[in-house]
Write an enzyme that holds these catalytic residues in place. Structure first.
Site, PDB file in Angstrom:
ATOM      1  N   SER A 177       0.700  -1.224   0.211  1.00  0.00           N
ATOM      2  CA  SER A 177      -0.204   0.117   0.163  1.00  0.00           C
ATOM      3  C   SER A 177       1.083   1.267   0.332  1.00  0.00           C
ATOM      4  CB  SER A 177      -1.063   0.235   1.326  1.00  0.00           C
ATOM      5  OG  SER A 177      -1.642   1.029   1.210  1.00  0.00           O
ATOM      6  N   ASP A 387      -9.979  -4.284  -6.321  1.00  0.00           N
ATOM      7  CA  ASP A 387      -9.102  -2.953  -5.799  1.00  0.00           C
ATOM      8  C   ASP A 387      -9.304  -1.285  -6.041  1.00  0.00           C
ATOM      9  OD1 ASP A 387      -7.107  -1.341  -3.870  1.00  0.00           O
ATOM     10  OD2 ASP A 387      -4.988  -2.134  -3.717  1.00  0.00           O
ATOM     11  N   HIS A 443      -7.677  -5.388  -1.244  1.00  0.00           N
ATOM     12  CA  HIS A 443      -6.148  -4.531  -1.117  1.00  0.00           C
ATOM     13  C   HIS A 443      -6.657  -4.582   0.614  1.00  0.00           C
ATOM     14  CE1 HIS A 443      -3.575  -0.934  -1.023  1.00  0.00           C
ATOM     15  NE2 HIS A 443      -4.038  -0.013   0.090  1.00  0.00           N
TER      16      HIS A 443
END
Length: 466
Positions: A177, A387, A443
């Site tokens: 991330s 995501d 995600h």
């Protein structure tokens, strides 16, 4: 004058002294509250002093062959999400039993598809203010992308010097991330130190980035592209935006007329979508306030009546329920004692600290990756294909910008006879980059497809085709 043999002996003694200091300050954890019996793996926790910061870590030695298996640094995104998130929900060999919680210390169980089956993993709470990491001074709490990357690099270097038996192993840097920004810079720091012949040399083999933020503009543009590809906006809205905005969708203002109007339609179509995984509920109903703050705060902070027994109310389930038990577990006094957490340093542990004194001072690390592409590294980049936070289309775009040579074109990768995602491989004079999508994952992908992601990692780390 000290001879070469003398220098070598001096360095060895220095390493041994450092190692002895590290062992005396570390905690070897044999049991954990909530886990029945002894842990079936070797766990060490502790702190490493870096400038004004005390960075907390969890180190799990490989369950395979720890004398030969690689070692990987891993930390989570945010910025401000604890590495415990990676350990318990993504890469580690533990998992909460979320179906039978009845109060007290949450129960843990062994998870057989942890990445520690084939690698030793050093989970670090970075930057300072994350998890159990803390600052010794008021000034030390202030950090940034560049400072966090530098401190994380120093942490890794110090830890390896304090644990010299791991210096010979192949080293990987892993992050996901938002930490794709600082993680990329950490890799560059290692390369720079090795080229400057700093001792000891870190045996860097490559890096692994999951759903990484790399370039702010590419990432923002990719959200519109992804929304159209997946069917969240119509052809009319998308092509109007593309023409009116000239394909650039970041920092749109009301002065842009038709572009702005089209962008408002896009926002209307997507505002209630769960950006972490577009097929899952957003759980806005569970929050006492529906506001922009909701996008930044974890559901657990205001909704515990809903989340202590999620299986009993499945119609109210959302992904964030899985995180609730981590708050109860990590704030338990017995747990903190077992982990060797220093009393009084962290008043209230949170999974993701949204109150960091953090400056976002790097918008793109694409140039870092271009520079790294002639260093002979082995690289794995992966995304969940559902995501919407860091869409796969953006990741594929910045990889294309690097202008690498395709060596194995787009194809399926398989786990147990089923399609687990799609992959493509690139090369540049010994630099090998594998991109993999994870089918049906959000995600971060490991939270949704943990077993498949272990297979991906295990094949990559052992040079098998994904």
């Amino acid at each position: 004058m000290m001879t070469m043999t003398g220098r070598s002996l001096f360095r060895l003694l220095a390493l041994l002294v450092s190692f002895a200091v590290a062992v005396s300050g570390a905690t070897i954890v044999k049991t954990l509250p909530g886990f029945d019996g002894d842990l079936p793996f070797n766990l060490e926790t502790g702190y490493v002093s870096v400038e004004d910061s005390e960075l907390f870590y969890y180190f799990i030695e490989s369950e395979g062959d720890p004398e030969l298996d690689p070692i990987m640094l891993w930390y989570s995104g945010g910025p401000g999400c604890s590495a415990f998130n990676g350990l318990i929900f993504e890469n580690g060999p533990l998992a909460f039993n979320i179906t039978k919680y009845e109060g007290g210390v949450p129960q843990m169980q062994y998870y057989s598809n942890g990445w520690t089956k084939t690698a030793s993993i050093l989970f670090v709470d970075a930057p300072v203010g994350t998890g159990f990491s803390y600052s010794k001074t008021a000034e030390g709490w202030y950090t940034s992308d560049t400072k966090s990357a530098w401190q994380t690099y120093l942490f890794l270097r110090k830890w390896l010097i304090q644990h010299p038996q791991y210096l010979k192993l192949q080293l990987f840097v892993g992050a996901d991330s938002y930490s794709g920004i600082s993680g990329s810079i950490v890799v560059q720091h290692i390369i720079d130190a090795n080229e400057a012949r700093e001792v000891p040399r870190l045996n860097l083999k490559g890096y692994i980035l999951g759903c990484p933020r790399i370039d702010a503009t590419i990432n923002e543009n990719s959200k519109i592209i992804f929304a159209h590809q997946i069917g969240l906006v119509s052809d009319e809205i998308y092509y109007t935006m593309k023409e009116a905005c000239n394909g650039s969708y970041s920092d749109i203002t009301s002065s842009q007329g038709e572009c702005y109007e089209a962008y408002l339609k896009y926002e209307t179509c997507t505002k209630d979508i769960n950006t972490n995984s577009i097929l899952e509920p957003t759980c806005n109903w569970a929050s006492p306030k529906a506001s922009e703050e909701l996008k930044r705060r974890d559901l657990e902070e205001g909704s515990k009546p809903f989340i202590l027994s999620p299986p009993r109310i499945p119609e109210f389930w959302c992904h964030n329920f899985n995180y609730a038990l981590s708050y109860i577990w990590a704030n338990d006094e017995g747990v903190q004692t077992a982990l060797g957490v220093r009393k009084g340093t962290v008043e209230n542990w949170v999974r993701c600290n949204q109150s960091l004194q953090y400056t976002l001072d790097v918008s793109s690390v694409l140039d870092y990756h271009k520079n790294l592409s002639d260093k002979g590294l082995q690289v794995l980049i992966y995304n969940g294909d559902h995501d919407f936070t860091i869409p796969a289309s953006g990741t594929q775009e910045w990889i294309r910008v690097m202008n690498l040579t395709i060596t194995d074109d787009w194809r399926q990768w398989i786990v147990d006879g089923q399609i687990a995602g799609y992959t493509i491989k690139y090369n540049n004079v010994g630099y090998r980059l594998t991109y993999a999508s994870v089918l049906g994952a959000g995600h971060s992908p490991q939270e949704y497809k943990r077993r498949e992601c272990y297979q991906m990692f295990e094949r990559f780390i052992n040079y098998y085709p994904i």
